[in-house]
Design a protein around this motif. Sequence first.
Motif, PDB file in Angstrom:
ATOM      1  N   ASP A 182       0.831  -1.208   0.000  1.00  0.00           N
ATOM      2  CA  ASP A 182       0.000   0.000   0.000  1.00  0.00           C
ATOM      3  C   ASP A 182       0.865   1.258   0.000  1.00  0.00           C
ATOM      4  OD1 ASP A 182      -2.239  -1.566   0.088  1.00  0.00           O
ATOM      5  OD2 ASP A 182      -2.742  -1.137   2.174  1.00  0.00           O
TER       6      ASP A 182
ATOM      7  N   LYS B 198      -5.444   9.407   0.468  1.00  0.00           N
ATOM      8  CA  LYS B 198      -6.087   8.142   0.169  1.00  0.00           C
ATOM      9  C   LYS B 198      -5.004   7.088  -0.062  1.00  0.00           C
ATOM     10  CE  LYS B 198     -10.305  10.053  -1.843  1.00  0.00           C
ATOM     11  NZ  LYS B 198     -11.184  10.102  -3.044  1.00  0.00           N
TER      12      LYS B 198
ATOM     13  N   ARG C 269      -3.872   1.050  -3.286  1.00  0.00           N
ATOM     14  CA  ARG C 269      -3.881  -0.286  -2.710  1.00  0.00           C
ATOM     15  C   ARG C 269      -2.921  -1.252  -3.399  1.00  0.00           C
ATOM     16  NH1 ARG C 269      -6.281  -0.266   2.293  1.00  0.00           N
ATOM     17  NH2 ARG C 269      -8.191   0.968   2.244  1.00  0.00           N
TER      18      ARG C 269
ATOM     19  N   ASP D 175     -10.195   2.993  -4.529  1.00  0.00           N
ATOM     20  CA  ASP D 175     -10.514   1.926  -3.576  1.00  0.00           C
ATOM     21  C   ASP D 175     -11.144   0.711  -4.257  1.00  0.00           C
ATOM     22  OD1 ASP D 175     -12.877   3.121  -4.261  1.00  0.00           O
ATOM     23  OD2 ASP D 175     -13.599   3.400  -2.210  1.00  0.00           O
TER      24      ASP D 175
END
Length: 373
Positions: A128, A136, A139, A155
């Motif tokens: 990550d 933010k 990922r 996300d």
Amino acid sequence: MDNLEDIILDLIDSKREGTYWDFKEEPHEDNASLLHDLICLANCNHEGDRYLILGVTDPAKGCEIKGLTSEQKNRKNQVKLVDFLSNVHFAAENRPEIEVQTLKIDEKEIDVIIIENKRFKPYFLTKDYNKSKKEKIVRANYIYTRIGDKNTSIDKSADYNHIKMMWKEQFGLNLKIEDRFKELLGDYKNWECEFDERRSAYHKIHPEFTIEISKPEERGMEPFCAFYLDNSGFYGKVFFKHNSTVIFECEYAYCDGCRVLFPSPSFMYIFKDKDTHGFYCYNLEEFDGLFASILLKNSFNFDTRTSGFPFIIFEDHNDLTVFSNYLKNNFNIIGDMETDELLNLNDPNEYRRMINLETLEKIKRFYEENWII
């Protein structure tokens, strides 16, 4: 081909964003947002470079050129951006290749981050990324892309079908079989060649791609035979196969008493003062040029017991066309060059019936001395 400024002006004038370009009025406030945008563009489905354009408003504000200042917060040059990406944990250390160009338009500076189109998609992280709680999170193991003017949400991961297309591209499964074969031929180190015994070769990673040559037969002499001590010529066919299907075929030649094997080269004709001139060549975008690269382990040294063999190697069609046209318009330069001694002209009339041998040697020497940068 348009230069970068023309390309960017056309994109600005379109008053919209698209699959391979995105506008930002200011540099990104945080590196996570920048990284997400870069990955989305790098993974998009587009045959060509991609552009993240900074200093231009989005379409809702008319794609107005606002410009950037030298003291602009978060503005990154090439060095800073490459350094940033080098510290991000990309899978297999496979990072997008980028270049930063600053353009001055209407007395205003804008930065263009160019993401090169490479067949290494999908780009994704193994860890990550975010530097603070305000950012933010980009990922790990999420695959992002850009469809139309929309990025995959930070996300979420891209749709399965889009991810499948990326993997197909990386492994060349979306290519036509001819293009796939050419790509593997360019991988000359991974070909296992047994032309002396079995008259065949196969790709070590993809053995369904093979090359076979027919039994050689003696047949006449080509002008290039004059550059060898033994001027006999043996010829046959080369078959490029995928499984049992012949994808392409060409002719090969064994020269100097079967000491050297190569695909028969192309000949570019130049007519001057009722004489036929020209040069032998290979184009590395074609099967014969790529096959020559495999046979000679990319050295393109066709010599055995002699030197100065008159073949010219071109990287692509454009280089070949430009050089050929230059010769046609400036042939006097070649005519004024001194001639080196040629070997094995025991029957000059036989060789000179179609091609001037002295010109072959002159043109190759001119290319090597004046054309290769």
